[in-house]
Design an enzyme around this catalytic site. Sequence first.
Site, PDB file in Angstrom:
ATOM      1  CG  ASP A 163       1.144  -0.049  -6.829  1.00 25.30           C
ATOM      2  OD1 ASP A 163       0.299   0.749  -6.391  1.00 25.30           O
ATOM      3  OD2 ASP A 163       1.507  -1.071  -6.224  1.00 25.30           O
ATOM      4  CD  GLU A 209       0.997   4.458  -4.997  1.00 27.62           C
ATOM      5  OE1 GLU A 209      -0.055   4.633  -4.353  1.00 27.62           O
ATOM      6  OE2 GLU A 209       1.401   3.329  -5.332  1.00 27.62           O
TER       7      GLU A 209
END
Length: 693
Positions: free
Chosen positions: A338, A375
């Site tokens: 993330d 990401e």
Amino acid sequence: MTELLDANLGASCSDDGTEFSIWAPRATRVELALVEKDKQINHDMNACADGIWRVFIPEVGSGQRYGFRVHGPWNPDQGERFNPAKLLVDPYAKAITGGVDYSGPIFDHTPESNFSPDLTDSADAVPLSVVVADSPPPKPLETPIPLAEMVIYETHLKGFTKLHPAVPEHLRGTYAGFAYPAVIEYLKTLGINTVEFLPIQHFISEPFVVGRGLVNFWGYNTLGFFAPHAPYSSSGTMGEQVTEFKELVSALHEHEIAVILDVVYNHTGEGGHEGPTLCFRGIDHGGYYRLTFDQRNDYDVTGCGNAVDTSHEISLKLIMDSLRYWVQEMGVDGFRFDLATTLIRDEAHHVDHCHLFKQLIAADPLLQDKVMIAEPWDVGPYGYQVGAWGQDWSEWNDQFRDYVRDFWRGAASGVQELATRLGGSADLFDNFGRSATSSINYVTAHDGFTLRDLVSYDLKHNEANAERNHDGTNDNRSWNHGWEGESTDPELNRSRQRTARNMMATLLLSTGVPMLTAGDEKGRTQAGNNNAYCQDSPLSWVDWYDLPNWDSMTALVQVLLALRKAHPVLRSADFRARRPIHDTQGRDLGRSETAWFNEHGTEMVDEQWHDSARKILGLYLSDLSSGFLIYFHAGSEPLSVKLPAAAWGSSFRAVVHTADRDELSEQPLQPESEFIFPPRCVAVFAAKVSASS
């Protein structure tokens, strides 16, 4: 640096007792607090090399609850916020039990000032660490799944089974519930071979979310980087969650399903310095977190209040040790990071793709062959890094997502970019020897509209989040087909479902690694909520009852994934290119691996590539034994299409399409024959090809 990276931290259990270790170089004293039912016994720890404190406690073993009290100066101007009144979770805890009392004394500062210490004991208001004995790792995959063959299914562990009628009620929403045979059978029948779980490292809710009567459902608010999230355990939270998670991994591996974890190392659940002190801040605020130049405030490039400082050796060690633990002891096959850009910022907070974080992963034997997905952005300066991560990394391709949405809602100009996205997004990833598996293709994810909502809402409807609909993106690139929200109009619903099938088909037929969002294949809706992070309710849970007319989407996914599995030409790791096909004697067979066709049966020419009004494109794919011709038509009217000449196939038969059944014949068609192609449709024709000239 090397000695610290090799140090053993946390609670290490043996037959004689347990050794506890914690890194706190600026502390003046550290106490281990052993917590019993009605008392707390504190032991002073011994200062050792590299800022590590240790103590061995005989006859203490698995199941013991504990925490740390860390003493030192209260000097926020130097990034020091030591407060021994706050009982702290072990950063290396293998299990965490208990919750946070958000009305309790969980803040290291007073209500009046973020920079004045609060000396109220927090012991009754905070989670506790649990000693966990070593146990065998899960069963590994019998044969690792190559990235090019992966079909990733992004899912929330709890939300997937919370309403599942075949899962026993007491197991729904748990690790054991996801391991239940009916759940795994569903994944296998659908064609899924890789599950990507939203965060399962132990997380907490933000105080402002709890204050609205909600919770952090998604889990992007980590407290324990080694501990499986305790509330997902059906068997207990005193270490049982570790065993139950391992059993889940074994069950998935037994059925040839890989496990990827969505991990949140970019920030922690403590938020900014005004947030609760539960672990890292109380151990060393300036050691674990990025701070502003005055050392008083958190330097936030995550939008979550703090950012883990990977330019500091201890934070980097924590992340690397955690990754190794989840691979070696917990059996996972890869990670999705993330806000990954935060992890490669240097001591000046600048983005650095030569960061030691990436170097250590590349050099680590345990991690070298695992799936690494970035990401590739954060919210800081130069945070958008799509296409820049280099070899051995895959990346979420938001440009694929945005274009596919635009193409099927009629907002794209021509088909040039369609070809680029279908071919693996070479404009982004064809550099430094990377392959097309660098692109993780997706149309929806946990964050944003579901696929059904993408064709049903033009606007977000996040009122249930109690933020006056201000949260969540406004750039949805969605199309409600003329009516906002759910409708009983059968024609409108048919049109919506057709567009949804077109986007799903485009995803599964594109070069790269496809990622589906759980429930999209069943028409799951969140009633227009595009930021359901705080909705632990039926709004977020997968509805397992058959939804009217969405069975065609389920069938489409099954057929396309079966085709993809059976035909390597549909899942190439190479970027699409017009390379000629040769037989075993090296003779040119007159067709190529890839070709782009117009509706006239001939290959696209420059004028057509630059036609901004063009709505149709044919993609031809072949190898020595198979060939496919795939048309993507976003126009609103039927179109006469002529098939290519015999060199590309001696016959063409529609094997799957997104139109209604009677709109396209499944009978074989001859080369250069003409037929009417339906509006707004994707169709896959199997081409009969020869392996010899």
